[in-house]
Design a protein around this motif. Structure first.
Motif, PDB file in Angstrom:
ATOM      1  N   CYS A 296      37.444   8.111   7.075  1.00  0.00           N
ATOM      2  CA  CYS A 296      37.416   7.233   5.912  1.00  0.00           C
ATOM      3  C   CYS A 296      37.728   8.090   4.685  1.00  0.00           C
ATOM      4  CB  CYS A 296      36.053   6.567   5.773  1.00  0.00           C
ATOM      5  SG  CYS A 296      35.952   5.381   4.431  1.00  0.00           S
TER       6      CYS A 296
ATOM      7  N   ASP B 137      38.257   9.486   0.764  1.00  0.00           N
ATOM      8  CA  ASP B 137      37.360   9.481  -0.391  1.00  0.00           C
ATOM      9  C   ASP B 137      37.991   8.801  -1.601  1.00  0.00           C
ATOM     10  OD1 ASP B 137      35.360  10.832   0.987  1.00  0.00           O
ATOM     11  OD2 ASP B 137      36.228  12.785   0.510  1.00  0.00           O
TER      12      ASP B 137
ATOM     13  N   GLU C 233      36.338   4.083  -0.503  1.00  0.00           N
ATOM     14  CA  GLU C 233      35.085   3.632  -1.135  1.00  0.00           C
ATOM     15  C   GLU C 233      34.907   2.130  -0.976  1.00  0.00           C
ATOM     16  OE1 GLU C 233      32.558   5.434  -2.330  1.00  0.00           O
ATOM     17  OE2 GLU C 233      33.703   7.167  -1.637  1.00  0.00           O
ATOM     18  N   LYS C 234      35.994   1.387  -1.106  1.00  0.00           N
ATOM     19  CA  LYS C 234      35.951  -0.067  -0.948  1.00  0.00           C
ATOM     20  C   LYS C 234      35.511  -0.432   0.478  1.00  0.00           C
ATOM     21  CE  LYS C 234      39.015  -4.105  -1.333  1.00  0.00           C
ATOM     22  NZ  LYS C 234      40.405  -4.535  -1.596  1.00  0.00           N
TER      23      LYS C 234
ATOM     24  N   ARG D  46      33.735   1.474   2.592  1.00  0.00           N
ATOM     25  CA  ARG D  46      32.324   1.843   2.761  1.00  0.00           C
ATOM     26  C   ARG D  46      31.405   0.815   2.118  1.00  0.00           C
ATOM     27  NH1 ARG D  46      34.154   7.103   1.746  1.00  0.00           N
ATOM     28  NH2 ARG D  46      33.868   8.480   3.501  1.00  0.00           N
ATOM     29  N   THR D  47      31.717   0.419   0.888  1.00  0.00           N
ATOM     30  CA  THR D  47      30.875  -0.534   0.161  1.00  0.00           C
ATOM     31  C   THR D  47      30.810  -1.867   0.894  1.00  0.00           C
ATOM     32  OG1 THR D  47      31.447   0.522  -1.931  1.00  0.00           O
ATOM     33  CG2 THR D  47      30.551  -1.704  -2.049  1.00  0.00           C
TER      34      THR D  47
END
Length: 159
Positions: free
Chosen positions: A117, A119, A124-125, A127-128
């Motif tokens: 994944c 950074d 980030e999208k 992961r969120t």
């Protein structure tokens, strides 16, 4: 006398790129420049001169690094065109070391656990959305053995 040998892995030997005539490459297509897969953003063609054929001047963006690259080739010559695939996967998990567990859509291949994944904003999208309990779909671009996350969205089809 019997010689035994062991094979740890095998490769079908499939090509990672194919030759194509330079004059047939179009804007938005793909081309290999200096060993890197690139997306063509501009092409200019010069007319044949006294001592040669027409030349194609390619301006392209590296698919994985975003670097701008340029190449010039005679219009009749073959250039390498990378085989680029774009597949959608469902995110099953993101482990502690940052690797996805990805389930492919039906008939699109095997489970993948070798893509990290990133950074950046898309990572980030992903992961969120995953941590919020949403059903996350990611699009992975693959060329010359490299992979890149290019899109993240919520699966609204409701399997």
């Amino acid at each position: 006398m019997s010689d035994e040998f062991e094979v740890d892995s095998a490769d079908a030997g499939a090509a990672k790129w194919i030759p194509q005539q330079a004059s047939a490459i179009k804007k938005g297509g793909h081309i290999m420049i200096k060993g890197r897969p690139c997306k063509v953003v501009n092409i200019s063609t010069s007319k044949p001169g006294k001592h040669g054929s027409a030349k194609c001047n390619f301006t392209a963006i590296d698919l994985f690094t975003g670097d701008k690259k340029e190449a010039i080739s005679p219009g009749h010559a073959n250039v390498d065109v990378p085989i680029v695939t774009r597949l959608e996967y469902t995110v099953m998990d993101i482990d502690d070391s940052g690797f996805f567990s990805l389930m492919p859509n039906e008939g699109q291949g095997e489970m993948r656990e070798d893509i990290r994944c990133p950074d950046d904003g898309e990572g980030e999208k992903a992961r969120t959305m995953f941590n919020d309990g949403k059903d996350v779909m990611v699009t992975i671009l693959t060329a010359i053995g490299e992979d890149r996350l290019v899109d993240v969205k919520e699966n609204t089809k409701g399997n």
